[in-house]
Design a protein around this motif. Structure first.
Motif, mmCIF file in Angstrom:
data_model
loop_
_atom_site.group_PDB
_atom_site.id
_atom_site.type_symbol
_atom_site.label_atom_id
_atom_site.label_comp_id
_atom_site.label_asym_id
_atom_site.label_seq_id
_atom_site.Cartn_x
_atom_site.Cartn_y
_atom_site.Cartn_z
ATOM 1 N N THR A 370 13.481 65.972 -2.048
ATOM 2 C CA THR A 370 12.370 65.399 -1.290
ATOM 3 C C THR A 370 12.784 65.373 0.181
ATOM 4 O OG1 THR A 370 10.893 63.484 -1.114
ATOM 5 C CG2 THR A 370 13.195 63.027 -1.601
ATOM 6 N N VAL A 371 11.942 64.835 1.054
ATOM 7 C CA VAL A 371 12.236 64.822 2.490
ATOM 8 C C VAL A 371 12.531 63.398 2.955
ATOM 9 C CG1 VAL A 371 11.354 65.313 4.805
ATOM 10 C CG2 VAL A 371 10.829 66.865 2.914
ATOM 11 N N LEU A 372 13.670 63.217 3.626
ATOM 12 C CA LEU A 372 14.070 61.925 4.181
ATOM 13 C C LEU A 372 13.296 61.692 5.485
ATOM 14 C CD1 LEU A 372 15.929 59.428 4.262
ATOM 15 C CD2 LEU A 372 17.640 60.849 5.413
ATOM 16 N N ARG A 373 12.427 60.687 5.498
ATOM 17 C CA ARG A 373 11.595 60.421 6.666
ATOM 18 C C ARG A 373 12.252 59.471 7.661
ATOM 19 N NH1 ARG A 373 8.473 64.717 6.848
ATOM 20 N NH2 ARG A 373 7.384 65.079 4.868
ATOM 21 N N ASP A 374 13.013 58.503 7.151
ATOM 22 C CA ASP A 374 13.605 57.523 8.069
ATOM 23 C C ASP A 374 14.762 56.814 7.373
ATOM 24 O OD1 ASP A 374 14.013 56.059 10.340
ATOM 25 O OD2 ASP A 374 12.160 54.897 10.223
ATOM 26 N N ILE A 375 15.629 56.183 8.195
ATOM 27 C CA ILE A 375 16.679 55.300 7.689
ATOM 28 C C ILE A 375 16.465 53.945 8.352
ATOM 29 C CG2 ILE A 375 19.151 54.828 7.534
ATOM 30 C CD1 ILE A 375 19.651 57.824 7.638
ATOM 31 N N ARG A 376 16.127 52.947 7.549
ATOM 32 C CA ARG A 376 15.845 51.617 8.072
ATOM 33 C C ARG A 376 16.937 50.643 7.628
ATOM 34 N NH1 ARG A 376 10.824 51.505 10.254
ATOM 35 N NH2 ARG A 376 9.339 53.084 9.559
ATOM 36 N N ILE A 377 17.061 49.550 8.377
ATOM 37 C CA ILE A 377 18.094 48.556 8.091
ATOM 38 C C ILE A 377 17.528 47.411 7.263
ATOM 39 C CG2 ILE A 377 19.505 46.730 9.143
ATOM 40 C CD1 ILE A 377 20.829 49.371 9.219
ATOM 41 N N GLN A 378 18.269 47.050 6.226
ATOM 42 C CA GLN A 378 17.959 45.870 5.413
ATOM 43 C C GLN A 378 19.110 44.887 5.569
ATOM 44 O OE1 GLN A 378 16.410 46.384 1.295
ATOM 45 N NE2 GLN A 378 18.260 45.307 0.690
ATOM 46 N N VAL A 379 18.798 43.649 5.953
ATOM 47 C CA VAL A 379 19.833 42.626 6.128
ATOM 48 C C VAL A 379 19.962 41.849 4.819
ATOM 49 C CG1 VAL A 379 20.643 40.682 7.502
ATOM 50 C CG2 VAL A 379 19.252 42.474 8.567
ATOM 51 N N GLY A 380 21.135 41.894 4.224
ATOM 52 C CA GLY A 380 21.347 41.276 2.921
ATOM 53 C C GLY A 380 21.631 39.799 2.991
ATOM 54 N N ARG A 381 21.834 39.196 1.836
ATOM 55 C CA ARG A 381 21.996 37.748 1.730
ATOM 56 C C ARG A 381 23.283 37.257 2.368
ATOM 57 N NH1 ARG A 381 25.302 36.659 -2.668
ATOM 58 N NH2 ARG A 381 25.888 38.509 -3.831
ATOM 59 N N THR A 382 24.290 38.150 2.518
ATOM 60 C CA THR A 382 25.542 37.738 3.154
ATOM 61 C C THR A 382 25.628 38.237 4.590
ATOM 62 O OG1 THR A 382 26.701 39.707 2.323
ATOM 63 C CG2 THR A 382 26.757 37.724 0.948
ATOM 64 N N GLY A 383 24.532 38.756 5.120
ATOM 65 C CA GLY A 383 24.510 39.232 6.493
ATOM 66 C C GLY A 383 24.892 40.679 6.663
ATOM 67 N N VAL A 384 25.215 41.381 5.567
ATOM 68 C CA VAL A 384 25.575 42.795 5.663
ATOM 69 C C VAL A 384 24.328 43.622 5.977
ATOM 70 C CG1 VAL A 384 26.438 44.795 4.393
ATOM 71 C CG2 VAL A 384 27.521 42.567 4.095
ATOM 72 N N LEU A 385 24.468 44.509 6.976
ATOM 73 C CA LEU A 385 23.387 45.416 7.323
ATOM 74 C C LEU A 385 23.504 46.671 6.459
ATOM 75 C CD1 LEU A 385 23.394 43.477 9.790
ATOM 76 C CD2 LEU A 385 22.832 45.450 11.208
ATOM 77 N N THR A 386 22.497 46.898 5.647
ATOM 78 C CA THR A 386 22.527 48.035 4.732
ATOM 79 C C THR A 386 21.476 49.058 5.129
ATOM 80 O OG1 THR A 386 23.249 46.617 2.905
ATOM 81 C CG2 THR A 386 22.318 48.759 2.333
ATOM 82 N N PRO A 387 21.877 50.293 5.422
ATOM 83 C CA PRO A 387 20.896 51.334 5.720
ATOM 84 C C PRO A 387 20.186 51.782 4.444
ATOM 85 C CG PRO A 387 23.126 52.220 5.812
ATOM 86 C CD PRO A 387 23.270 50.747 5.582
ATOM 87 N N VAL A 388 18.874 51.926 4.532
ATOM 88 C CA VAL A 388 18.061 52.311 3.378
ATOM 89 C C VAL A 388 17.280 53.576 3.715
ATOM 90 C CG1 VAL A 388 16.192 51.628 1.824
ATOM 91 C CG2 VAL A 388 17.871 49.928 2.587
ATOM 92 N N ALA A 389 17.388 54.570 2.851
ATOM 93 C CA ALA A 389 16.655 55.824 3.038
ATOM 94 C C ALA A 389 15.210 55.663 2.581
ATOM 95 C CB ALA A 389 17.321 56.940 2.240
ATOM 96 N N GLU A 390 14.280 56.113 3.397
ATOM 97 C CA GLU A 390 12.875 56.135 3.026
ATOM 98 C C GLU A 390 12.432 57.597 3.013
ATOM 99 O OE1 GLU A 390 10.632 53.544 5.547
ATOM 100 O OE2 GLU A 390 11.527 51.740 4.655
#
Length: 756
Positions: A370-390
């Protein structure tokens, strides 16, 4: 001192890297042996902190998988965490705790159903994630039992929900989920609606039991949802505007746990049975023979099973199952390989959580592009910034996916994925969406590398990245993305111990705008909590209460008063509890106690340098840096100030702390105050009966002793329980006195070392 004074601000701004450089150039005082000892102590402290973190993560993800039927990570990722914990505990046996995931079977028991105790423990299964791991298990098995002397039964691994069904005199008695392996949930009424579950066993099967035909038997297997039933269920959900199920396994689990058996019946579940609590009444000697008995008894037994007499035949079965998995009307995620002979199974036995005579070979997941349109940041419960592929939606393993975690920046760099790429995706464990990597020959020209943001997208605070770690973090207490988990941690039993405030109530408080950080707990009023909407409604009119059917149900004054009273009581908790409750990275309960006893007030801690903090026994530079980073955030200092204004003392009363610890460990308060074991160093090894090694260590420390994880010439005494190993040998070679558990209990009761 006010937490926001200029002195504290200047201390907060000390350079972490400058202090580390000074340490490396030798400006920190101390001899090399002392530095080596400090490094060893630091390593142990870090191992203990990481082990505690891993136990928390494993418990959390097991709860998501077993209790909520909503896993957040793949089986492979879970196994990676488990293996890391096993390695730490192997290197540091003193860190093993009875509640560690390495010592128990995964699973949870819901409070919605009556608990049922299984006739015998239901174990988990060790996994082989590839052919190499499968071959290693086959080789170990052949070495243990004799090459050429082992036959294996290979069965498809059904992706469903474990169940145990009990029969007495051939009649159905009850059914229960696996639960935690010892206790499950009574789902008898729901299992009765599954058409392939016999209510009575065949006469031929009972006759085979002979004199034991009246003995209770408990068969085990898997409840699953056929693909056709799953498609119909999700089509109905789409038509009614409801959220569809992610996969058949989750659908089966949710259907089996329905309160209304009619709902379960409408879901068209099915079963495959393949195990039993005790084979003795059946008079069979192998798994293959047992499966034949199950078929004669009337159970649904999977037809894809083979008795293999060599590893090569096992390989062939696995390859054939993988090639034809898509042809089946049910989901499988691997093959279970078992030693066929029950006698040989008995010879191999069990580990703490799984049989040694069986392994689950897990299939690789299905892949799509498929085609990767964006990488967005999700802030987790412990403050870790996790990049998420959309990416563009794509159907994989029976469901449509459009997002997948990329974990961290290092992983993005390793896979070299960039927005605009054509990417390969799959579902790890057929559950968790995962980006495998890019199709490089389809990459658009000029595609740039993606980088982590410098500030938190949820609150705008600077992002922290520690050297040597992959995670980027927001450490602000004011960050809304971390709010719920910080609040839950604050009220938990090991922290501020606020009874009656749980997940659901905190959700309602946040929705109502009552909670923005932990300090807001102490501004709650009875009226505000009582007025919260529970999200449920009255089913019928009640004139006495003055309500009508459909009216919303409020929390009410009784519960609200209890909540406020509990919060009021929590104001008396010592500084060590507050430090732990704040959720500072690497600061667990033991570390918080050490810091609190060293600095006594939060003001002194706020003014302390990183070097001062690292000087505490058992606390190294990583923990010290984490504490300083936390206290360098102005929003965190403001929350601490508001906690003080709300009535929390933010001070450590050593007398009260000792009294509380004495009560928890069973050590007399006057002995704790006298510190009779000061100057002595103890090492604990082997298995203790009356208390865990952690509990024994805590009691010894309370009496003034130092507890070490390794034996040396400086060791005063070794306490050795059964199964003591290399530490006992080393102690004997060094002439270190060895005490048994009876002597330990005498020491804890009297504060005196018993005469030899």
């Amino acid at each position: 001192m006010n937490l926001l004074t200029e002195e504290a601000r200047v201390a907060d701004q000390r350079s972490l890297f400058g202090e580390m450089a000074a340490e490396e150039t030798g400006s920190v005082k101390g001899t090399q042996p002392v530095e080596a000892a400090a490094k060893t102590a630091d390593a142990r402290a870090q191992a203990a902190a990481r082990a505690a973190e891993l136990r928390h993560l494993l418990d959390y993800h097991a709860y998501r998988y077993y209790a909520l039927d909503a896993p957040e990570i793949s089986d492979a990722a879970f196994d990676k965490l488990l293996i890391e914990l096993q390695q730490i505990e192997a290197a540091h046996p003193e860190l093993v705790t009875p509640d560690s995931y390495t010592q128990r079977v995964g699973g949870y028991v819901s409070e919605q159903f009556t608990p049922v105790t299984h006739m015998a423990r239901m174990y988990s299964m060790d996994d082989a994630m590839n052919l190499e791991e499968l071959d290693e298990w086959l080789a170990r098995t052949e070495d243990a039992l004799g090459a050429g002397r082992v036959a294996y039964t290979c069965e498809l691994k059904i992706d469903g929900l474990g169940v145990a069904i009990t029969y007495q005199n051939g009649a159905f008695v009850r059914a229960a989920t696996r639960g935690d392996g010892t206790t499950g949930e009574d789902v008898s009424l729901n299992v009765r609606t599954i058409k392939d579950v016999p209510m009575h066993l065949s006469e031929a099967a009972l006759a085979h039991m002979g004199a034991d035909r009246s003995a209770p038997i408990e068969v085990r297997g898997e409840v699953y949802m056929p693909k056709g039933s799953f498609a119909r269920l999700n089509a109905e959900a789409d038509a009614e505007g409801r959220e569809p199920f992610a996969n058949p396994r989750n659908a089966a689990a949710g259907s089996l746990r329905q309160k209304d058996p009619k709902v379960t019946a409408s879901r068209h579940l099915a079963t495959f049975i393949y195990a039993i609590a005790d084979t003795a009444p059946l008079h069979v000697d192998s798994q293959h023979a047992f499966l034949d008995w199950l078929r004669r008894a009337g159970f649904s037994v999977n037809g894809s099973v083979a008795r293999c007499t060599s590893p090569a035949e096992v390989h062939a079965f696995c390859a054939d199952a993988l090639a034809h998995r898509g042809d089946l009307d049910y989901d499988i995620d691997g093959v279970v390989v078992k030693v066929d002979s029950f006698d040989q199974q008995g010879d191999l036995g069990f580990t703490a959580r799984a049989p040694r005579w069986a392994i689950a070979f897990k299939f690789p997941p299905e892949e799509k592009t498929t085609v990767l349109r964006d990488i967005r940041i999700q802030v987790g419960r412990t403050g870790v910034l996790t990049p998420v592929a959309e990416f563009d939606p794509v159907t994989v393993a029976g469901s449509t996916i459009a997002r997948a975690t990329l974990h961290n920046l290092d992983e993005i760099r390793r896979k070299d994925v960039r927005p605009g790429d054509t990417i390969i995706v799959h579902k790890a464990g057929d559950v968790i969406p995962e980006v495998v990597g890019p199709v490089l020959d389809k990459r658009p020209e000029g595609t740039a590398e993606w980088d982590m943001p410098a500030t938190c997208p949820a609150c705008g605070s600077p992002v922290v990245h520690e050297d040597g770690e992959v995670a980027y973090r927001c450490v602000s207490l004011d960050c809304p993305a971390q709010l719920k988990e910080r609040l839950l941690h604050w009220v938990s039993r090991g922290c501020m111990d606020v009874d009656g405030v749980g997940d659901e109530l905190i959700d309602k408080m946040i929705e109502a705008g009552l909670l923005h950080d932990v300090a807001d707990f102490y501004h709650l009023t009875v009226d505000a909590v009582a007025a919260l909407d529970t999200g449920r409604t009255y089913l019928k009119d009640d004139k006495k209460k003055g309500v009508s059917a459909g009216d919303s149900i409020k929390v009410g004054a009784t519960i609200a008063q209890k909540v406020v009273d509990e919060l009021t009581r929590s104001r008396e908790q010592p500084l060590s509890r507050v430090l732990f409750a704040l959720g500072i990275r690497h600061v667990g309960k033991s570390v918080a106690e050490v810091i609190a006893q060293r600095f006594l007030t939060v003001d002194a801690l706020a003014a302390a340098s990183e070097e001062d903090i690292a000087g505490c026994e058992g606390i190294g530079p990583k923990i010290a840096a984490s504490v300083r980073q936390f206290l360098a955030v102005p929003e965190n200092l403001e929350v601490l100030q508001r906690l003080r204004e709300a009535g929390l003392s933010l001070e450590e009363d050593l007398g009260a702390a000792h009294a509380q610890a004495a009560q928890e460990t069973g050590v007399a308060a006057d002995l704790a105050e006298a510190q009779p074991l000061a100057g002595l160093t103890f090492v604990l090894t082997g298995t203790l009966v009356n208390r865990t090694r952690d509990e024994a260590g805590a009691a010894l420390k309370l009496l003034g002793a130092k507890v070490s994880g390794s034996v040396s010439k400086k060791t005063s005494y070794l306490v050795a329980g059964p199964k003591a190993g290399s530490k006992l040998t080393k102690a004997e070679s060094l002439g270190v006195p060895v005490l048994d558990e009876a002597a330990l209990e005498q020491i804890l009761a009297t504060g005196q070392i018993p005469a030899a």
